[in-house]
Design an enzyme around this catalytic site. Structure first.
Site, PDB file in Angstrom:
ATOM      1  N   LYS A  60       9.254  -8.162  -2.141  1.00 28.99           N
ATOM      2  CA  LYS A  60       9.849  -6.837  -2.253  1.00 28.99           C
ATOM      3  C   LYS A  60      11.348  -6.835  -1.980  1.00 28.99           C
ATOM      4  CE  LYS A  60       5.653  -4.251  -1.007  1.00 28.99           C
ATOM      5  NZ  LYS A  60       4.745  -5.402  -0.845  1.00 28.99           N
TER       6      LYS A  60
ATOM      7  N   GLU B  31      12.584   0.042   5.628  1.00 25.13           N
ATOM      8  CA  GLU B  31      13.130   1.050   4.727  1.00 25.13           C
ATOM      9  C   GLU B  31      13.116   2.424   5.378  1.00 25.13           C
ATOM     10  OE1 GLU B  31      11.910  -0.738   0.354  1.00 25.13           O
ATOM     11  OE2 GLU B  31      10.778   0.921   1.204  1.00 25.13           O
TER      12      GLU B  31
ATOM     13  N   HIS C 112      -2.319   4.305   3.086  1.00 21.63           N
ATOM     14  CA  HIS C 112      -1.469   3.688   2.066  1.00 21.63           C
ATOM     15  C   HIS C 112      -2.255   3.092   0.897  1.00 21.63           C
ATOM     16  CE1 HIS C 112       1.848   4.252   4.826  1.00 21.63           C
ATOM     17  NE2 HIS C 112       1.207   3.558   5.754  1.00 21.63           N
TER      18      HIS C 112
ATOM     19  N   ARG D  88       0.839  -7.053 -13.030  1.00 20.48           N
ATOM     20  CA  ARG D  88      -0.544  -7.235 -13.450  1.00 20.48           C
ATOM     21  C   ARG D  88      -1.080  -5.899 -13.940  1.00 20.48           C
ATOM     22  NH1 ARG D  88      -2.856  -4.465  -9.337  1.00 20.48           N
ATOM     23  NH2 ARG D  88      -1.983  -4.678  -7.249  1.00 20.48           N
TER      24      ARG D  88
END
Length: 700
Positions: free
Chosen positions: A116, A200, A235, A297
């Site tokens: 990421k 973040e 999540h 994917r």
């Protein structure tokens, strides 16, 4: 086009790929572990190869075994599905080196987006907006904590590898940063083999909107519009939909342009998803979305995109991998109607969505959709299959499509209300409650919706109405149909040579014991329920008042009224009517030691005690805590002899790639506790408190 492909996956996605391959005339090879020897995807494929024991580290994650299976059976290409090795660039390299085609992007593209932090730096260079945060290489806690302060709390700690909410922690206070970081790293290491993280800014009212992209090997890239995946718990996505509710043309244009830019930046080929986080505090605005990550994917939720575009994404994958150009140009891809996908899991929503195991003794999906809508069921299991602790506990994906959002949502609710599953704890009632939630219904969705409404969405259903108890009693008595003779008992097994008399049936619902009496009145079966039963009255009226006190001898439910001579117990009207109008709605399933009666999306399960069975004796007793599922004791936080307070974390159990904290239910002293590193089965005693019945010794 390929003549034969191997599918390096299992469950519903393997079945889904097989269907498209069969339609295209492509032979398929399935792989399976010992736990999946009799699985549906193995049965559906043209050939199947065993690749090892049940644990994924010894089977589905062993690249060499899968490649050898492909070569041994003459497959030309490998489709990875999703999960497992689908985003592993080393697997892609090995497959290509073996002369096989990987049905997906190049190893270079996967590497570019696999981490990421690196992916976000790349997207910044390409001009794609990214979330403010720290995406650097330093992993020292002092640096990460300092960056968190600079960003400003609340922040989100995220594993830089993988996804699905694993290795992710929200932190609201600097004092909690160290513990959250430790937990995120442990979970990331267990799930992805990489404990590095990024930090973040946490978006206060975020929506998760993603764009489906497709590229080919000729430099072409298109988008297939967006999906909204904001309905999440822990999540992880629960219900997805396409298109995103409230999406404006300006917002869609900006977001899809950014998604295609991202795909072209890495010369992407195949199916991919660009995931964005959207700040909705000021509505949907073109300047308030940011790149989160790319999934290189096929996504679990791809069917909603197929429903609104009329395209087969697996077919596109196969054609692109075989060297063809994209089947359609951007201007030829149309958006029509609205679609929802609900993920049916074996999990206990009321207990923090703990994954569950069990045998699916009864599994029945609705056969038709309401007029003007469509429905499809994506599943990899059948009735009688077991939900294993080794893999994701998904049972099925229920997908609906309508001309607009209200009609599609109505179809979703209808489908959930007619889904029947017995033998394992499932989330059908939770999904139905979410689909009926006022905010969800109006499209006022963000990623915090489920957490805010969790108590309501996961509340226990009301006690079973007495007609539901009556149906369970009849089923427990072995009665399947209306009396066929003047002596109805003669047709009941075990009663053929006895004088007709009432039959007493013992049931247990939770902690409540129910003694019902089954009898015959005027050629009809009838059931008397004790007035002490705590259930509510049915929709047809109040419970008959007992005459003279004590247990009522009047039948509460007349299951086979005179006007239904051909009636059977499932379905059949209770009390001579129907519940909620329309067709008779009593639906039930009998399975070993139990009866489940379905009332809409709720399944009421009654235990039918075996009088020959001896009681357990309460091993472990109230002074102990048992494992809620099979798993690994990852971390022990207290020691033998230590005094603990109610709610204090005692240990962490890792199960199905997630960490679950086992906390003290009351104040007490630890007499024994499971050893760190112990592998435990469902129901094993983990903790025993002092001054209580010793029961079993905890796992060691």
């Amino acid at each position: 086009m390929f003549a034969k492909i191997l599918i390096a996956n299992r469950g519903e996605i393997a079945c889904r790929i097989i269907r498209t391959a069969r339609r295209m005339g492509i032979a398929t090879v399935a792989v399976y572990s010992d736990a999946d020897a009799h699985a549906l995807h193995v049965e559906m494929a043209d050939e199947a190869v065993r690749i090892g024991p049940a644990p994924v580290g010894e089977s589905y994650l062993v690249a060499d075994k899968i490649i050898e299976a492909a070569r041994m059976r003459g497959a030309e290409a490998i489709h990875p599905g999703y999960g497992f090795l689908s985003e592993n660039p080393d697997f892609v390299d090995k497959a290509v080196a073996a002369g096989l085609t990987f049905i997906g992007p190049s190893a270079a593209s996967i590497r570019a987006m696999g981490l990421k932090d690196a992916a976000k730096r790349l997207m910044e260079q390409a001009g794609v907006p990214v979330v403010p945060g720290y995406h650097g290489e330093a992993q020292e806690i002092v640096i990460l904590a300092s960056k968190a302060r600079e960003i400003g709390y609340p922040v989100l700690i995220k594993a830089r590898a993988g996804g699905g909410g694993k290795g992710m922690r929200r932190v609201d206070n600097p004092d909690d940063f160290a513990e959250a970081l430790s937990g995120a790293r442990r979970e990331a290491k267990a799930a992805f083999g990489d404990d590095r993280v990024l930090v973040e800014k946490y978006i206060e009212k975020p929506r998760h909107i993603e764009c489906q992209v497709f590229g080919d090997n000729f430099g072409n890239a298109v988008h297939l519009f967006e999906r909204d995946c904001s309905a999440q718990r822990r999540h992880q996505k629960v219900i997805e939909e396409a298109p995103a509710p409230g999406m404006t043309e300006a917002m869609r244009a900006a977001m899809t342009e950014a998604a295609v830019t991202a795909a072209k930046a890495i010369a992407y080929s195949g199916a991919g998803t660009i995931e964005f986080i959207v700040d909705t505090s000021q509505g949907l605005r073109p300047d308030r979305f940011w790149f989160m990550e790319m999934n290189t994917r096929l996504q679990v939720e791809h069917p909603v995109t197929e429903m609104v575009t009329g395209l087969d994404l697996v077919e596109w994958q196969l054609r692109v991998a075989a060297g063809e150009r994209l089947p359609k140009a951007q201007e030829d891809i149309r958006l029509a109607g609205h679609a929802f996908e609900a993920r049916l899991y074996a999990e206990d929503a009321a207990k923090g969505f703990l994954p569950a195991t069990g045998t699916l003794h009864h599994l029945k999906f609705p056969e038709t959709a309401p007029a003007g809508t469509e429905m499809r069921i994506e599943t990899g299991v059948r009735a009688g299959d077991a939900i294993s602790p080794y893999y994701d506990p998904m049972i099925a994906k229920l997908v609906v499509h309508g001309p607009d959002r209200p009609s599609a949502l109505a179809a979703l609710r209808e489908a959930l209300a007619h889904t029947e599953i017995a033998g394992a704890t499932v989330n059908v009632a939770f999904l139905a409650a979410l689909a009926a939630d006022s905010d969800f219904s109006s499209g006022n969705v963000d990623t915090g919706l489920i957490a805010r409404h969790q108590d309501t969405l996961t509340a226990a259903p009301p006690p079973p109405a007495k007609d539901i108890v009556a149906a369970a009693a009849l089923a427990a008595a072995g009665i399947d149909q209306r009396p066929a003779t003047d002596d109805p008992w003669s047709g009941l097994p075990g009663y053929a040579h006895f004088q007709a008399m009432p039959k007493r049936v013992e049931l247990r619902f939770g902690e409540e014991g129910i003694a019902a009496t089954v009898d015959v009145e005027d050629g009809r079966w009838s059931v008397a329920i004790p007035p002490a039963h705590k259930g509510r009255t049915s929709a047809q009226g109040p419970t008959p008042t007992p005459q003279g006190g004590g247990e009522s001898q009047r039948p509460y439910s007349e299951v086979f009224p005179p006007d239904r001579r051909d009636g059977s117990l499932s379905p059949s009207p209770l009390r001579g009517g129907v519940r909620g109008g329309g067709e008779p709605s009593t639906r039930l399933a009998r399975w070993p030691g139990h009866v489940t009666v379905f009332d809409g999306a709720v399944g009421y399960t009654f235990a039918v005690p075996d009088p020959l069975e001896q009681a357990d004796g309460g091993a472990g007793g109230v002074g102990s805590l048992r494992a809620p599922m099979p798993g690994l004791v990852k971390l022990v936080r207290v020691a033998r002899g230590e005094t603990v307070a109610k709610g204090q974390p005692l240990l962490i159990l890792e199960a199905m790639k997630m960490e679950h904290t086992i906390a003290a239910p009351h104040d007490g002293v630890i007499a024994e506790i499971a050893a760190e590193g112990a592998q435990v089965n469902d129901g094993v005693v983990l903790v025993r408190f002092a001054d209580q019945d010793a029961g079993q010794h905890p796992a060691g």
